[in-house]
Design an enzyme around this catalytic site. Sequence first.
Site, PDB file in Angstrom:
ATOM      1  N   LYS A  53      22.094  -4.866  24.299  1.00 45.36           N
ATOM      2  CA  LYS A  53      22.789  -6.285  24.401  1.00 45.36           C
ATOM      3  C   LYS A  53      23.477  -6.366  23.018  1.00 45.36           C
ATOM      4  O   LYS A  53      24.472  -6.878  22.993  1.00 45.36           O
ATOM      5  CB  LYS A  53      21.445  -7.330  24.444  1.00 45.36           C
ATOM      6  CG  LYS A  53      20.967  -7.415  25.706  1.00 45.36           C
ATOM      7  CD  LYS A  53      19.572  -8.206  25.624  1.00 45.36           C
ATOM      8  CE  LYS A  53      19.047  -8.110  26.918  1.00 45.36           C
ATOM      9  NZ  LYS A  53      17.703  -9.061  26.948  1.00 45.36           N
ATOM     10  N   GLN A  97      12.934 -11.510  23.560  1.00 47.53           N
ATOM     11  CA  GLN A  97      12.753 -10.534  24.378  1.00 47.53           C
ATOM     12  C   GLN A  97      11.306 -10.464  25.158  1.00 47.53           C
ATOM     13  O   GLN A  97      10.278 -10.555  24.325  1.00 47.53           O
ATOM     14  CB  GLN A  97      12.971  -9.142  23.916  1.00 47.53           C
ATOM     15  CG  GLN A  97      13.072  -7.960  24.612  1.00 47.53           C
ATOM     16  CD  GLN A  97      14.282  -8.087  25.735  1.00 47.53           C
ATOM     17  OE1 GLN A  97      15.088  -8.649  25.605  1.00 47.53           O
ATOM     18  NE2 GLN A  97      13.934  -7.811  26.967  1.00 47.53           N
ATOM     19  N   ASP A 120      18.991 -17.670  27.958  1.00 44.37           N
ATOM     20  CA  ASP A 120      18.356 -16.859  28.930  1.00 44.37           C
ATOM     21  C   ASP A 120      17.993 -17.899  30.091  1.00 44.37           C
ATOM     22  O   ASP A 120      17.472 -17.285  31.304  1.00 44.37           O
ATOM     23  CB  ASP A 120      17.151 -16.276  28.292  1.00 44.37           C
ATOM     24  CG  ASP A 120      16.875 -14.770  28.026  1.00 44.37           C
ATOM     25  OD1 ASP A 120      17.663 -14.246  28.792  1.00 44.37           O
ATOM     26  OD2 ASP A 120      16.069 -14.302  27.255  1.00 44.37           O
TER      27      ASP A 120
HETATM   28  N1  GUN Z   1      12.715  -8.885  29.761  1.00 43.06           N
HETATM   29  C1  GUN Z   1      13.094  -8.552  31.144  1.00 43.06           C
HETATM   30  N2  GUN Z   1      14.109  -9.061  31.527  1.00 43.06           N
HETATM   31  C2  GUN Z   1      14.500 -10.007  30.419  1.00 43.06           C
HETATM   32  C3  GUN Z   1      15.580 -10.970  30.056  1.00 43.06           C
HETATM   33  O1  GUN Z   1      16.394 -11.197  31.227  1.00 43.06           O
HETATM   34  N3  GUN Z   1      15.507 -11.558  29.010  1.00 43.06           N
HETATM   35  C4  GUN Z   1      14.731 -11.453  28.253  1.00 43.06           C
HETATM   36  N4  GUN Z   1      14.551 -12.373  27.044  1.00 43.06           N
HETATM   37  N5  GUN Z   1      13.723 -10.626  28.418  1.00 43.06           N
HETATM   38  C5  GUN Z   1      13.625 -10.166  29.530  1.00 43.06           C
END
Ligand code: GUN
Length: 311
Positions: A53, A97, A120
């Site tokens: 990311k 995350q 998110d």
């Molecule tokens: N863990 C798995 N998928 C995601 C996501 O789309 N965002 C976040 N923050 N954590 C994740």
Amino acid sequence: MTKILDGNALAKQIRGEVAESVSEIVEGGGRPPGLAALLIGENPASEVYVRSKARDCEKVGILSRTLRRPDDCPQDELLALIDDLNSDPDIDGILVQLPLPASLDEKLTLARVSPEKDVDGFHPESVGHLWLDEAGFVPATPSGIMEMLRRSGIPLEGQQAVIVGRSTIVGKPMGALLLRENCTVTFCHSRTRDLPAVCRSADLLIGAIGRPAFFGPEHVKEGAVVVDVGINRITEAAEVERLFPGDEARRERFESKGSVLVGDVDFTRVAPLTSAITPVPGGVGPLTRAMLLVNTLRAARLRQGIAVTAS
Ligand code: GUN
């Protein structure tokens, strides 16, 4: 003819559009968008996601900051960290995350993120906006899938969509978005009776359960569109042989890398039946990452009073 939906190509296109918008903001005297990622503990998959990311942000001119805390980070400390980011003028988006270590309360944590920085789309306020068909942040995986379907010219109006998996991150928001496009939506899960039969009613089948090569030809109607959300890493040779007996190409890939990535769909057996299908890797995953950039750009524009399009 089966169309393979190329997530890498579409994600590149979207990143190009985000990069152009970021340049416009900066050239107009604005501030570049800023994203903060919080990584708690030492989950290797999360490490990889957060690193990619950050790399994506760099490619498009979004400033990114990764904040790490150990597994035993106290809940109060995590909430205080989020409060600091909520009031940081240079940060437009905050990403916690997941999964969090078991000692931390996920709901409490996600609800602490300011809704205006909730890139998110996991805050209860964002979830409410989604189901009320109001503008707001939408989780990146389902919005990436919608973008892929739209850009690939796949019709949705009146189609039977079957979603397998009812997670808050993928399955449920996916249903809300497909309803908005006038699909008839069915949610399936581990207790669904005769799952193959329900799946065979689908014009659009979304598999999001995290079980390698689970969906076979018995789940798919001829001519259906199949979207595979699963990303399962297989590290055992015996498992590769069990799932894909006699698949020499896959066995060779496993031997050279020590693991293979497999979707929820048995691609080799299912693809010939479909009109369009997403591969793994290179399907939904890249789109998910691209949509986080889109959401961060949107947050930055809103916070700087620059016009945005709906949702
Ligand atoms: N863990 C798995 N998928 C995601 C996501 O789309 N965002 C976040 N923050 N954590 C994740």
